[in-house]
Design a protein around this motif. Structure first.
Motif, PDB file in Angstrom:
ATOM      1  N   THR A  74       0.863  -1.167   0.000  1.00  0.00           N
ATOM      2  CA  THR A  74       0.000   0.000   0.000  1.00  0.00           C
ATOM      3  C   THR A  74       0.901   1.219   0.000  1.00  0.00           C
ATOM      4  O   THR A  74       0.926   2.008   0.930  1.00  0.00           O
ATOM      5  CB  THR A  74      -0.938  -0.004   1.208  1.00  0.00           C
ATOM      6  OG1 THR A  74      -1.681  -1.222   1.150  1.00  0.00           O
ATOM      7  CG2 THR A  74      -1.911   1.142   1.154  1.00  0.00           C
ATOM      8  N   GLY A  75       1.671   1.325  -1.051  1.00  0.00           N
ATOM      9  CA  GLY A  75       2.536   2.475  -1.193  1.00  0.00           C
ATOM     10  C   GLY A  75       3.489   2.626  -0.036  1.00  0.00           C
ATOM     11  O   GLY A  75       3.879   1.656   0.608  1.00  0.00           O
TER      12      GLY A  75
ATOM     13  N   PRO B 104       3.026   4.266   3.000  1.00  0.00           N
ATOM     14  CA  PRO B 104       2.599   4.159   4.402  1.00  0.00           C
ATOM     15  C   PRO B 104       2.782   2.770   4.985  1.00  0.00           C
ATOM     16  O   PRO B 104       3.224   2.629   6.129  1.00  0.00           O
ATOM     17  CB  PRO B 104       1.122   4.540   4.346  1.00  0.00           C
ATOM     18  CG  PRO B 104       0.988   5.385   3.145  1.00  0.00           C
ATOM     19  CD  PRO B 104       1.986   4.862   2.159  1.00  0.00           C
ATOM     20  N   SER B 105       2.467   1.736   4.213  1.00  0.00           N
ATOM     21  CA  SER B 105       2.544   0.405   4.809  1.00  0.00           C
ATOM     22  C   SER B 105       3.993   0.021   5.084  1.00  0.00           C
ATOM     23  O   SER B 105       4.294  -0.616   6.094  1.00  0.00           O
ATOM     24  CB  SER B 105       1.857  -0.628   3.922  1.00  0.00           C
ATOM     25  OG  SER B 105       2.555  -0.813   2.730  1.00  0.00           O
ATOM     26  N   ALA B 106       4.908   0.422   4.200  1.00  0.00           N
ATOM     27  CA  ALA B 106       6.317   0.096   4.440  1.00  0.00           C
ATOM     28  C   ALA B 106       6.817   0.814   5.686  1.00  0.00           C
ATOM     29  O   ALA B 106       7.519   0.233   6.517  1.00  0.00           O
ATOM     30  CB  ALA B 106       7.157   0.485   3.229  1.00  0.00           C
TER      31      ALA B 106
ATOM     32  N   ALA C 288       4.989   1.829   8.095  1.00  0.00           N
ATOM     33  CA  ALA C 288       4.319   1.233   9.243  1.00  0.00           C
ATOM     34  C   ALA C 288       5.148   0.068   9.781  1.00  0.00           C
ATOM     35  O   ALA C 288       5.287  -0.106  10.999  1.00  0.00           O
ATOM     36  CB  ALA C 288       2.919   0.762   8.858  1.00  0.00           C
ATOM     37  N   LEU C 289       5.708  -0.723   8.863  1.00  0.00           N
ATOM     38  CA  LEU C 289       6.557  -1.834   9.284  1.00  0.00           C
ATOM     39  C   LEU C 289       7.763  -1.312  10.061  1.00  0.00           C
ATOM     40  O   LEU C 289       8.136  -1.841  11.104  1.00  0.00           O
ATOM     41  CB  LEU C 289       7.045  -2.635   8.071  1.00  0.00           C
ATOM     42  CG  LEU C 289       5.992  -3.319   7.198  1.00  0.00           C
ATOM     43  CD1 LEU C 289       6.659  -3.993   6.019  1.00  0.00           C
ATOM     44  CD2 LEU C 289       5.200  -4.334   7.992  1.00  0.00           C
TER      45      LEU C 289
ATOM     46  N   LEU D  41       6.566   0.183  13.586  1.00  0.00           N
ATOM     47  CA  LEU D  41       6.222  -0.815  14.591  1.00  0.00           C
ATOM     48  C   LEU D  41       7.471  -1.545  15.066  1.00  0.00           C
ATOM     49  O   LEU D  41       7.617  -1.865  16.248  1.00  0.00           O
ATOM     50  CB  LEU D  41       5.203  -1.808  14.025  1.00  0.00           C
ATOM     51  CG  LEU D  41       4.754  -2.864  15.030  1.00  0.00           C
ATOM     52  CD1 LEU D  41       3.994  -2.231  16.193  1.00  0.00           C
ATOM     53  CD2 LEU D  41       3.895  -3.931  14.369  1.00  0.00           C
ATOM     54  N   ARG D  42       8.368  -1.807  14.133  1.00  0.00           N
ATOM     55  CA  ARG D  42       9.620  -2.461  14.508  1.00  0.00           C
ATOM     56  C   ARG D  42      10.361  -1.593  15.538  1.00  0.00           C
ATOM     57  O   ARG D  42      10.868  -2.079  16.544  1.00  0.00           O
ATOM     58  CB  ARG D  42      10.482  -2.662  13.254  1.00  0.00           C
ATOM     59  CG  ARG D  42      11.876  -3.194  13.508  1.00  0.00           C
ATOM     60  CD  ARG D  42      11.865  -4.613  14.019  1.00  0.00           C
ATOM     61  NE  ARG D  42      13.200  -5.045  14.426  1.00  0.00           N
ATOM     62  CZ  ARG D  42      13.433  -6.002  15.305  1.00  0.00           C
ATOM     63  NH1 ARG D  42      12.435  -6.646  15.883  1.00  0.00           N
ATOM     64  NH2 ARG D  42      14.658  -6.347  15.602  1.00  0.00           N
TER      65      ARG D  42
ATOM     66  N   MET E 155      -6.967   5.276  12.236  1.00  0.00           N
ATOM     67  CA  MET E 155      -5.802   4.411  12.023  1.00  0.00           C
ATOM     68  C   MET E 155      -5.833   3.965  10.561  1.00  0.00           C
ATOM     69  O   MET E 155      -6.788   3.330  10.118  1.00  0.00           O
ATOM     70  CB  MET E 155      -5.925   3.208  12.960  1.00  0.00           C
ATOM     71  CG  MET E 155      -4.728   2.315  12.992  1.00  0.00           C
ATOM     72  SD  MET E 155      -3.304   3.068  13.784  1.00  0.00           S
ATOM     73  CE  MET E 155      -3.672   2.799  15.525  1.00  0.00           C
ATOM     74  N   LEU E 156      -4.790   4.273   9.808  1.00  0.00           N
ATOM     75  CA  LEU E 156      -4.773   3.911   8.386  1.00  0.00           C
ATOM     76  C   LEU E 156      -3.914   2.687   8.115  1.00  0.00           C
ATOM     77  O   LEU E 156      -4.299   1.806   7.364  1.00  0.00           O
ATOM     78  CB  LEU E 156      -4.302   5.090   7.539  1.00  0.00           C
ATOM     79  CG  LEU E 156      -5.260   6.279   7.505  1.00  0.00           C
ATOM     80  CD1 LEU E 156      -4.749   7.338   6.540  1.00  0.00           C
ATOM     81  CD2 LEU E 156      -6.664   5.861   7.096  1.00  0.00           C
ATOM     82  N   CYS E 157      -2.728   2.665   8.674  1.00  0.00           N
ATOM     83  CA  CYS E 157      -1.858   1.499   8.557  1.00  0.00           C
ATOM     84  C   CYS E 157      -1.250   1.317   9.927  1.00  0.00           C
ATOM     85  O   CYS E 157      -0.302   2.036  10.269  1.00  0.00           O
ATOM     86  CB  CYS E 157      -0.732   1.738   7.546  1.00  0.00           C
ATOM     87  SG  CYS E 157      -1.201   1.553   5.851  1.00  0.00           S
ATOM     88  N   TYR E 158      -1.781   0.371  10.699  1.00  0.00           N
ATOM     89  CA  TYR E 158      -1.299   0.222  12.065  1.00  0.00           C
ATOM     90  C   TYR E 158       0.212   0.133  12.076  1.00  0.00           C
ATOM     91  O   TYR E 158       0.772  -0.645  11.308  1.00  0.00           O
ATOM     92  CB  TYR E 158      -1.896  -1.024  12.731  1.00  0.00           C
ATOM     93  CG  TYR E 158      -1.373  -1.221  14.130  1.00  0.00           C
ATOM     94  CD1 TYR E 158      -1.872  -0.469  15.179  1.00  0.00           C
ATOM     95  CD2 TYR E 158      -0.340  -2.124  14.378  1.00  0.00           C
ATOM     96  CE1 TYR E 158      -1.354  -0.620  16.454  1.00  0.00           C
ATOM     97  CE2 TYR E 158       0.175  -2.275  15.655  1.00  0.00           C
ATOM     98  CZ  TYR E 158      -0.336  -1.517  16.695  1.00  0.00           C
ATOM     99  OH  TYR E 158       0.188  -1.652  17.949  1.00  0.00           O
TER     100      TYR E 158
ATOM    101  N   TRP F   1      14.849  -2.868  10.054  1.00  0.00           N
ATOM    102  CA  TRP F   1      14.242  -1.664   9.495  1.00  0.00           C
ATOM    103  C   TRP F   1      14.315  -0.487  10.461  1.00  0.00           C
ATOM    104  O   TRP F   1      14.199   0.656  10.050  1.00  0.00           O
ATOM    105  CB  TRP F   1      12.780  -1.938   9.109  1.00  0.00           C
ATOM    106  CG  TRP F   1      12.638  -2.809   7.911  1.00  0.00           C
ATOM    107  CD1 TRP F   1      13.316  -3.953   7.647  1.00  0.00           C
ATOM    108  CD2 TRP F   1      11.775  -2.587   6.794  1.00  0.00           C
ATOM    109  NE1 TRP F   1      12.920  -4.470   6.440  1.00  0.00           N
ATOM    110  CE2 TRP F   1      11.970  -3.663   5.907  1.00  0.00           C
ATOM    111  CE3 TRP F   1      10.842  -1.601   6.473  1.00  0.00           C
ATOM    112  CZ2 TRP F   1      11.273  -3.766   4.697  1.00  0.00           C
ATOM    113  CZ3 TRP F   1      10.142  -1.716   5.275  1.00  0.00           C
ATOM    114  CH2 TRP F   1      10.366  -2.786   4.390  1.00  0.00           C
TER     115      TRP F   1
END
Lengths: 386, 422, 173, 154
Positions: free
Chosen positions: A139-140, A142-144, A146-147, A150-151, A197-200, A252
């Motif tokens: 998902t473009g 944001p999702s990367a 997000a990873l 969270l890490r 919340m879009l990308c937890y 990451w």
């Protein structure tokens, strides 16, 4: 090492949806402002270092072919640098090298993007992922990120509030920046925390807006500087480094390539303790958590200490090393120009021309850029002295 | 002439039409390793890596994201020029000139994951050219017609260019089209867009290429036969085809003047010995030769009509067969540098220019109708090329500088810094 | 590994765009909708640009609406090429494209696809302009007569939306 | 001649740009997905220098710039979830409809991270560092979705 080079002029466009403005007109706006800033004309420009991010944003392959003439590049040496999100930084560094090498004396570096030309910038960002592995569920950006976020949170045990607080600090700074896009009066923690919340773990508040903008910088050789301005920003150090995507032991939350870039740039600039010596930093914080991760990356603190540094208030506007007085990429992200905005803002600070967002007495500043799949970084260090 | 930087090593993958068995990272990794091996260097000796590749052809935004490891860019000062590889070499050269870096690796790859028409069609602006489906062939055809009508020429000189380059290509084991062709066959081949016929057009190709540059002193330690960059010039013309004089690409003349000024050249035809030019179409080669000052305007045809540009002629042009025998987009220009380096070091084998050569011209172009051009003057030392030393000896010489050792040492702590996973 | 075990992934990148013409290109396209060819005169070098462009490059002057001039819809061919071969893969199935860009509707963002040959790409100097206009000549009758120096006149499309192809093609006078 | 104030200013040109592609898997990825299709097994390659195991297989080890292809190593389809995200964002052309979760999995016996979907678990039960295992697709086609997703280890 090469000739000394200084930035003498900076031109920015507002970050917003430029619905009334074609791509050439947008670039021309930034360039004319940069020329006006230092009192030069397009005839003084000897070469152009052109930057623009992925083609799929505007659907224009080789955009410099169309746009270079709008940047005053008609019948001049022009090449295009493209390194993704870092492109603005890479184009600025390209501009530096064009002068430092002795090839040219006055060089324009320009970079931009018009993200509102596409139905969604995420389509272009999505195609960054490998078509065989990864594009199936991307998902473009944001999702990367997000990873990554969270890490970082889980590795060092930071709670969700740190990201929100970093976002709020930047949004409040942006109120002083006439070029920023997200300027929300009275922006506070509660407002940010209540966004969806879009990308937890990333909420809307943790993310940057989609902007159209261009930015231009004029690099000049040492012996020409004083004739043009008495307030130059000397380039004290540059670095652009890369890591990879699937390399062994990749973490990451630990951008080793950024640390490497910082080490290279600090060595050139003679900086030993960046936290003490730097007066202001502009970080490419397209997402809130990156603000903390990049503190660590550029060596302001050890790995994992970014949140603690933030807690001390050192990087607030009132602190000893303000971060992103402009509001950073969190408040304006055209991708193509964003990394150059960081460099340009850093340069403006040491020139003393940053207006309401000026850090008083700033003598040494750092501008950063980030791109690729969280793997490319650019750094430029500017000084008010050679 | 001050000796600043030189080509010290290179490698290419053979140019092919399409190889669906090899991933681009495989192609790049092997080519870079071959270039390092050839020059007796290891990746630790390389200071900066500049790549050239194309998002649109690769179908991947920021096309260097997934190839940076396979080209040896991990933890290095890295950048990407989204132009032909010859521009990446320019940026690398600029970096060497500043002294920040002593060695540079240039990597270009070109794949045909989408038909190249899309690459060029996407280059057009959305308002005035894209609705017309303007792409390379028809745009260059428009230019060719401008050129022919300006100088009142017919299609035969261009056909002679094809005959010459294809005859040279037969001798080049790395190129794609290795079948000779006659002038009559060229003229009879099917029309794509008048006056460009199938045989006038370069083929669809894939390849990867790596080039290594080194600073003056280091270059001599690495190789006995450095190929010096004596001058480089580049320039950029107007975009819209109706805005410029298509018959006389002004940016090319300016690029050439800039390169000649650096190299101290007044008469390129006399002071250089051969040229490798990037001709996407046969007509382009005539115009490029004129733009480079090798012939008067409108008289480029004389080079082919009198056999001057032939392999055994007084001034060989595209002894390698040129882009008409293999045109991997983003690589073709860098390959011209490699081919010139092969000629200057006496490594061109079957297509080695027999006469004594000391200096060559390299040209590359990007954009529609020769919009942007870059010109290099490459030269070897006065003495004749020396036989290549055994690889190990060369390697020892570089190690003496302490560079490789230092790099290896600087890498370890970086890896240690990372905390363990979980 | 057998050569037939090497895999290839077939796919596409389809992006709906809404390109911004801005003030100058926007007026030019608006003119086409009204069957008019508009040019822009640089007040510094007095050159007339038709079609429109945002800047006069030599002067680095940014055009303003008041520089607009109306030109006749006829001119002279300066160069041309007749495209005979179809250089393109087959036009994609609209359903494939629609699926690739959902939920954006394909009707709102029609598929961009090059014209089918034969056609000629021509460089036309519009009367009163200093630049050349790249456009098409269509129809075998027109293609047969086409020469450098031919006089051509615009043929306008029935349905016009403010797009370059509102001027459908030029015909040889 | 002169200014015509009545002319409409066109605000946008809306078109869809379509570009077809054929992306090549190459030797290593072809073999990798041949194994997932035929044998439901994951394989990695080992760097000849640092001995680290990479999945998906890469031609060279980025860190060492050394070849990896001498060994073809079976690896577990179980591992540790390094990090993840739940995607609620949607945009045109998105390959999968949100919401969905995906993450980076550190497969047992490997040294890098493999990205894939996470399924069979409520989103708020997903935690970093949890053990996960691959759920294989009963109808494998030789692509990434030969593994449907990773789920919490049983």
């Amino acid at each position: 090492m090469g000739r000394r080079v200084a930035v003498v002029g900076v031109g920015m466009t507002e970050n917003k949806s430029h619905w009334d403005c074609s791509m050439p007109a947008l670039y021309r706006l930034a360039v004319t402002r940069a020329l006006a800033d230092c009192g030069l004309t397009h005839k003084d420009i000897q070469a152009v270092s052109f930057g623009q991010s992925p083609e799929y944003f505007e659907g224009i392959n080789h955009p410099e072919k169309w746009l270079a003439e709008a940047c005053g590049g008609y019948l001049k040496p022009v090449f295009r640098i493209h390194t993704g999100g870092t492109v603005g930084g890479s184009a600025a560094i390209g501009g530096y090298y064009l002068v430092a090498s002795g090839m040219f004396d006055v060089v324009l570096a320009v970079s931009g993007n018009k993200l509102n030309e596409t139905a969604s910038a995420q389509i272009g960002l999505g195609t960054v992922y490998d078509p065989i592995i990864g594009r199936q569920f991307n998902t473009g950006a944001p999702s990367a990120v997000a990873l990554q976020s969270l890490r970082y949170m889980s590795k060092y045990g930071y709670n969700e509030d740190y990201g929100i607080r970093a976002a709020v600090q930047n949004r409040q700074n942006a109120m002083n920046n006439p070029y920023a896009q997200l300027k929300i009066p009275g922006y506070n923690f509660e407002m940010a925390k209540s966004t969806p919340m879009l990308c937890y773990p990333l909420r809307l508040a943790d993310m940057c807006p989609t902007s159209d903008a261009a930015c231009a910088m004029i690099f000049v050789a040492e012996d020409r500087v004083r004739k043009i301005t008495d307030r130059p920003a000397w380039v004290r150090g540059t670095a652009a480094t890369a890591a990879g995507v699937y390399y062994a032991d990749r973490d990451w939350a630990v951008p080793i390539e950024l640390r490497k870039a910082a080490e290279i740039a600090y060595k050139q600039a003679g900086i030993k303790d960046p936290l003490k010596e730097l007066d202001v930093v502009e970080l490419y914080n397209a997402f809130s958590w990156q603000e903390l991760v990049w503190y660590e990356g550029i060596g302001l603190c050890d790995w994992g200490e970014g949140g603690k540094l933030f807690d001390k208030g050192i990087t607030a506007m009132t602190g000893s090393l303000p971060s992103n007085p402009s509001g950073g990429t969190l408040c304006a992200n055209s991708i193509g120009a964003a990394a150059m905005f960081r460099k340009a803002e850093a340069a403006l600070q040491v020139m003393g021309k940053a207006g309401a967002r000026q850090v008083q007495g700033a003598k040494l500043s750092l501008g950063h850029g980030w791109g690729g799949a969280i793997q490319f970084h650019t750094i430029m260090v500017f000084g008010s002295e050679k | 002439m001050e000796r600043k930087a030189a080509i010290v090593g290179w490698a290419q993958s053979p140019i092919v039409e399409r190889d669906e068995r090899i991933h681009k990272t495989e192609m790049i990794g092997r080519t870079v390793q071959a270039a390092l091996d050839k020059s007796g260097l290891s990746i630790g000796d390389i200071d900066t890596v500049i790549s050239a590749s194309c998002d649109t052809m690769d179908g991947a935004s920021i096309s260097n994201v997934f190839v940076v490891e396979s080209m040896g860019g991990f933890m290095k000062e890295e950048s990407k020029v989204e132009e032909d590889g010859a521009y990446a070499a320019l940026y690398a050269y600029l970096r060497l000139l500043t002294g920040h870096h002593k060695t540079a690796l240039i990597v270009a790859h070109g794949r045909v994951d989408t038909p190249p028409q899309f690459y060029s069609w996407m280059m057009t602006d959305p308002f005035l050219l894209r609705p017309l489906g303007v792409e390379m062939v028809s745009a260059f055809a428009l230019q060719a017609n401008s050129y022919l009508s300006r100088y009142n020429l017919d299609e035969r000189p261009a056909a002679k260019v094809v005959v010459k380059n294809r005859a040279n290509g037969v001798r080049n084991p790395n190129t794609q089209v290795r079948i000779p062709i006659s002038e009559a066959e060229v003229l009879k081949s099917p029309v794509l867009a008048s006056p460009i016929k199938l045989a006038d057009a370069s083929p669809r190709s894939e390849a990867a290429c790596a080039l290594i540059l080194a600073n003056g002193d280091l270059a001599r330690k690495i190789t006995p036969n450095p190929v010096w960059i004596e001058g480089v010039g580049y320039n950029h013309d107007l975009y819209y085809l109706g805005h410029r004089d298509l018959a006389r690409p002004e940016s090319l003349a300016r690029a050439a003047r800039m390169a000649y000024a650096q190299a101290g050249i007044r008469n390129p035809r006399k002071e250089t010995d051969f040229a490798e030019v990037y001709e996407p179409f046969s007509f382009s080669e005539l115009m490029i030769c004129e733009g480079l000052g090798l012939a008067e305007a409108g008289e480029g045809r004389k080079l082919v009509e009198k056999g001057i540009a032939n392999l055994d002629g007084a001034y060989p042009v595209n002894a390698s067969g040129g882009a008409l025998c293999g045109n991997p987009i983003f690589v073709a220009g860098l390959l011209r540098m490699v081919e010139a380096a092969r000629q200057l070091t006496g490594q061109a084998g079957e297509y080695q220019i027999k006469k004594d050569i000391r200096r060559g011209l390299v040209h590359a172009t990007s954009g529609f109708c020769l919009q942007s051009n870059i010109v290099y003057v490459l030269g070897r030392d006065e003495a004749k090329p020396k036989p290549v030393q055994a690889r190990k000896q060369v390697k020892d010489k570089v190690k003496k500088t302490g560079k490789a050792a230092k790099k290896a040492a600087s890498r370890k702590p970086v890896r240690k810094k990372k905390a363990g996973r979980k | 590994m057998d050569s037939n075990q090497y895999r290839v992934l077939e796919g596409n990148i389809s992006v709906p765009y809404r390109w911004t013409p801005g003030d100058i290109y926007g007026r030019f396209l608006g003119g086409l909708k009204e069957k008019k060819i508009l040019g822009f005169r640089c007040p510094e070098c007095k050159k007339v640009y038709a079609p429109a462009t945002d800047i006069c490059t030599a002067c680095y002057y940014g055009f303003k609406p008041e520089d607009q001039v109306e030109l006749p819809d006829a001119g002279v061919v300066k160069s041309f090429t007749v495209v005979r071969a179809n250089l393109w893969p087959p036009k994609p199935d609209p359903e494939v494209v629609a699926k690739a860009i959902a939920p954006t509707k394909l009707e709102d963002h029609p598929l961009l696809w090059p014209p089918a040959p034969p056609y000629a790409l021509v460089s036309v100097k519009i009367e009163g302009a200093d630049t050349e206009f790249i456009h098409m000549v269509k129809g075998e009758r027109n293609l047969g007569k086409l020469k450098v120096g031919s006089k051509v006149k615009a043929v306008w499309a029935e349905q016009r939306e403010g797009y370059l192809l509102d001027l459908d093609h030029f015909e040889v006078a | 001649m002169g200014v015509n104030k009545m002319t409409e200013i066109i605000k946008s040109v809306k078109r869809t740009n379509y570009v077809p592609y054929r992306w090549v898997y190459g030797r290593d990825l072809s073999r990798f997905f041949l194994e997932t299709k035929n044998n439901q097994k994951l394989y990695g390659v080992r760097c000849t220098k640092c001995q680290k195991v990479l999945v998906p297989p890469a031609e060279v080890c980025g860190v060492c710039f050394a070849p990896t292809y001498k060994e073809w190593i079976p690896v577990s389809d179980h591992g540790v979830l390094n990090t993840y995200t739940v995607v609620n964002l949607s945009f045109p052309g998105q390959p999968t409809n949100p919401p969905y979760a995906y993450g980076l999995v550190h497969l047992d016996g490997t040294d890098n991270l493999f990205s894939h979907m996470i399924g069979e678990v409520e989103f708020d039960k997903i935690k970093p560092n949890m053990r996960v295992q691959a759920v294989w697709n009963p109808d494998p086609k030789g692509d990434l979705f030969d593994i449907k997703y990773f789920k919490p280890e049983e």
